[in-house]
Design a protein around this motif. Structure first.
Motif, PDB file in Angstrom:
ATOM      1  N   ILE A 162       0.831  -1.201   0.000  1.00  0.00           N
ATOM      2  CA  ILE A 162       0.000   0.000   0.000  1.00  0.00           C
ATOM      3  C   ILE A 162       0.866   1.251   0.000  1.00  0.00           C
ATOM      4  O   ILE A 162       0.612   2.219  -0.729  1.00  0.00           O
ATOM      5  CB  ILE A 162      -0.949  -0.012   1.214  1.00  0.00           C
ATOM      6  N   LEU A 163       1.927   1.238   0.827  1.00  0.00           N
ATOM      7  CA  LEU A 163       2.843   2.379   0.869  1.00  0.00           C
ATOM      8  C   LEU A 163       3.526   2.579  -0.473  1.00  0.00           C
ATOM      9  O   LEU A 163       3.674   3.721  -0.949  1.00  0.00           O
ATOM     10  CB  LEU A 163       3.889   2.158   1.963  1.00  0.00           C
ATOM     11  N   ALA A 164       3.930   1.494  -1.113  1.00  0.00           N
ATOM     12  CA  ALA A 164       4.559   1.597  -2.430  1.00  0.00           C
ATOM     13  C   ALA A 164       3.599   2.181  -3.456  1.00  0.00           C
ATOM     14  O   ALA A 164       3.992   2.996  -4.305  1.00  0.00           O
ATOM     15  CB  ALA A 164       5.038   0.217  -2.880  1.00  0.00           C
ATOM     16  N   PHE A 165       2.337   1.788  -3.390  1.00  0.00           N
ATOM     17  CA  PHE A 165       1.338   2.317  -4.319  1.00  0.00           C
ATOM     18  C   PHE A 165       1.159   3.820  -4.130  1.00  0.00           C
ATOM     19  O   PHE A 165       1.116   4.581  -5.103  1.00  0.00           O
ATOM     20  CB  PHE A 165       0.006   1.587  -4.113  1.00  0.00           C
ATOM     21  N   VAL A 166       1.060   4.256  -2.879  1.00  0.00           N
ATOM     22  CA  VAL A 166       0.857   5.678  -2.607  1.00  0.00           C
ATOM     23  C   VAL A 166       2.061   6.497  -3.057  1.00  0.00           C
ATOM     24  O   VAL A 166       1.919   7.535  -3.717  1.00  0.00           O
ATOM     25  CB  VAL A 166       0.576   5.897  -1.108  1.00  0.00           C
ATOM     26  N   GLU A 184      -4.853  11.734 -10.203  1.00  0.00           N
ATOM     27  CA  GLU A 184      -3.629  12.389 -10.631  1.00  0.00           C
ATOM     28  C   GLU A 184      -3.734  13.894 -10.489  1.00  0.00           C
ATOM     29  O   GLU A 184      -2.801  14.565 -10.066  1.00  0.00           O
ATOM     30  CB  GLU A 184      -3.322  12.015 -12.080  1.00  0.00           C
ATOM     31  N   ARG A 185      -4.892  14.449 -10.852  1.00  0.00           N
ATOM     32  CA  ARG A 185      -5.051  15.899 -10.749  1.00  0.00           C
ATOM     33  C   ARG A 185      -5.044  16.357  -9.303  1.00  0.00           C
ATOM     34  O   ARG A 185      -4.510  17.407  -8.966  1.00  0.00           O
ATOM     35  CB  ARG A 185      -6.354  16.314 -11.438  1.00  0.00           C
ATOM     36  N   SER A 186      -5.640  15.541  -8.404  1.00  0.00           N
ATOM     37  CA  SER A 186      -5.716  15.938  -7.010  1.00  0.00           C
ATOM     38  C   SER A 186      -4.385  15.782  -6.294  1.00  0.00           C
ATOM     39  O   SER A 186      -4.114  16.471  -5.312  1.00  0.00           O
ATOM     40  CB  SER A 186      -6.791  15.120  -6.282  1.00  0.00           C
ATOM     41  N   THR A 187      -3.539  14.848  -6.791  1.00  0.00           N
ATOM     42  CA  THR A 187      -2.257  14.616  -6.121  1.00  0.00           C
ATOM     43  C   THR A 187      -1.109  15.372  -6.761  1.00  0.00           C
ATOM     44  O   THR A 187      -0.006  15.365  -6.228  1.00  0.00           O
ATOM     45  CB  THR A 187      -1.918  13.115  -6.143  1.00  0.00           C
TER      46      THR A 187
END
Length: 388
Positions: free
Chosen positions: A250-254, A367-370
Motif C-alpha cells: 500500500i505504501l509503495a502504491f501511494v 492524478e489531478r488531485s495529487t
C-alpha cells in the motif's frame, strides 16, 4: 457524419474499458483486501499483534528486506548503467542472461545456493572451507537472484529510453561527465529509482520460498504466516500477518502515485553516444561477468544435481530422478502448472495492456488531485545548467 461519430465512439469505448478495469480490480484486489481487514476485528487476530513472535518476525523481515533491496537495486543500477553507458558488445545477450533467474521460482534459487554454498556444496567442497549460509546472510544472498531481474529491467528500460539530446547539449557546452551524471542522470532516475526500491522491497518482504530453504531459525513474517496458515490452519494469525505484509504494498502504491503524477520525462529511442574509456569498459565487463556467474550458477547447480544419482556421494549421471518424480505424479502437476501459467499470462497481459492504454490516454481525478502534493523532481536540463 461518420467522422463526427468517431470521437464519441472512442470516448464510449474508453468509458467501457474503465468500467471493465474497475470491476476487475474491485473483485481481484479491493474485495479481498476489505475482507482481510474485516476479519482483523476478530479477537484472535487482534491478539496476534501483542505476541513477541510477530514483533520479532516483523523486525527480521524489515532488516532482511532493506538489506536485500539495497544490494539488488545498487547492482541493478550498476548493471543498467554498464549496458547503456559503456562500450559493451552483445547488450541484448547480457540483458537476457541477467534476467534468466526470473524463469524459476524463488525456492529454487535458495535450493541452488544450498547446493553451491551449503555444508556439502560444490563451492564449499572445492575450496575446502565451511561457512553458514543459513540465516540473515543466506536470505540476503538468495534474495539477490530473485529480486535483481525485475529491478534491473525497470532501471534498464528507464535508461534506454532517456532523452539523449540533453547529453549532446552538455557535451557541446563542455560539461564534465561526472557533473552530467550528477545533474542529468540522477535527477532523471529519481522517479524510476523510487518505484524500483519499493517494488523490490515488497517483492523480498512478501516472499517465503527463499526463506524456507536458507532462512534457518531467522523468523520472518512470510514464513510465520506460512507456518500459521498452512501448518496450523490458524487463519486468525494469518489475517494479522497478512495485514502486516500488505502495508509495504500500500505504501509503495501511494508513493508511486505521488511521484508519477506529473507524468514521465521525455524519452528518445536513439541510444546515447558512448565515448572510449578502456578503464570504465573493463570495470563494466568485470561487473557483468561476476553478476552473470552469480545469477546463473544456482540454476546450473540446480539442474546438474537433478541428473546425478545422489549428490555428493554418487555423481554418476542418471534419469532415475526424473522417473521417480513421474511416479509421484510430476507429469500431472506439470500440466496443471502449465495450464495455469498460460491462463494467467494471457489474462495478465490483456489486463495490463488495457490498463496501460487507458492510463496513458486519460487523466484521472486522482492524478489531478495529487499533482499539487507531488515532489518536484528537478529538470535534468535545469539541473546541470544551475551553478549551485
Amino acid at each position: 457524419m461518420a467522422n463526427s461519430n468517431k470521437p464519441a465512439a472512442r470516448l464510449s469505448g474508453m468509458s467501457a474499458a474503465r468500467i471493465l478495469l474497475a470491476v476487475f480490480f474491485a473483485v481481484a484486489v479491493i474485495v479481498p483486501v476489505v475482507a482481510l481487514l474485516l476479519h482483523l476485528a476478530s479477537p484472535g487476530a487482534l491478539g496476534v499483534f501483542s505476541t513477541p513472535a510477530l514483533g520479532t518476525a516483523l523486525g527480521n523481515s524489515v532488516v532482511s528486506a532493506l538489506l536485500g533491496t539495497a544490494l539488488s537495486v545498487a547492482l541493478a543500477l550498476a548493471a543498467a548503467l554498464t549496458l547503456t553507458r559503456a562500450n559493451v558488445p552483445f547488450r541484448n545477450v547480457w540483458a537476457i542472461v541477467l534476467t534468466l533467474p526470473m524463469l524459476i521460482p524463488s525456492i529454487a534459487h535458495g535450493m541452488g545456493l544450498v547446493y553451491l554454498f551449503g555444508s556439502n556444496g560444490i563451492v564449499t567442497n572445492f575450496l575446502g572451507t565451511s561457512w553458514n549460509i543459513y540465516g540473515l546472510q543466506g536470505i540476503v544472498m538468495s534474495a539477490l537472484p530473485y529480486s535483481f531481474p525485475p529491478a534491473f529491467l525497470m532501471l534498464y528500460d528507464a535508461l534506454r529510453y532517456e532523452n539523449c539530446q540533453v547529453y549532446d547539449a552538455a557535451d557541446i557546452m563542455g560539461v564534465p561527465k561526472a557533473l552530467q551524471f550528477a545533474r542529468i542522470t540522477l535527477p532523471y532516475l529519481a522517479r524510476p529509482l523510487v518505484s524500483t526500491v519499493f517494488a523490490t522491497f515488497t517483492l523480498i518482504i512478501t516472499d517465503y520460498g527463499v526463506l524456507i530453504m536458507v532462512g534457518g531459525k531467522y523468523s520472518t513474517l512470510s514464513v510465520l504466516m506460512y507456518q500459521e496458515v498452512i501448518g496450523r490452519l490458524n487463519f486468525d494469525s494469518g489475517v494479522a500477518i497478512g495485514v502486516a505484509l500488505i502495508l509495504p504494498a500500500i505504501l509503495a502504491f501511494v508513493v508511486d502515485l505521488l511521484t508519477n503524477a506529473q507524468g514521465n520525462l521525455a524519452f528518445s529511442v536513439r541510444p546515447k553516444r558512448v565515448g572510449k574509456n578502456p578503464g570504465r569498459d573493463l570495470v563494466g565487463w568485470v561487473l557483468l561477468i561476476a553478476l552473470a556467474l552469480f545469477l546463473v550458477s544456482p540454476l546450473v547447480a540446480f539442474s546438474v544435481v537433478a541428473f546425478v544419482v545422489k549428490y555428493p556421494i554418487t555423481m554418476t549421471l542418471t534419469l532415475a530422478n526424473i522417473d521417480r518424480a513421474m511416479v509421484f505424479g510430476m507429469d500431472e502437476y506439470w500440466i496443471n502448472s502449465l495450464l495455469i501459467a498460460i491462463a494467467v499470462s494471457v489474462l495478465g497481459a490483456a489486463v495490463s495492456w488495457l490498463a496501460a492504454y487507458v492510463s496513458a490516454r486519460t487523466t484521472s481525478l486522482v492524478e489531478r488531485s495529487t499533482s499539487s502534493a507531488s515532489p518536484r523532481w528537478p529538470s535534468p536540463a535545469s539541473s546541470w545548467a544551475s551553478p549551485t
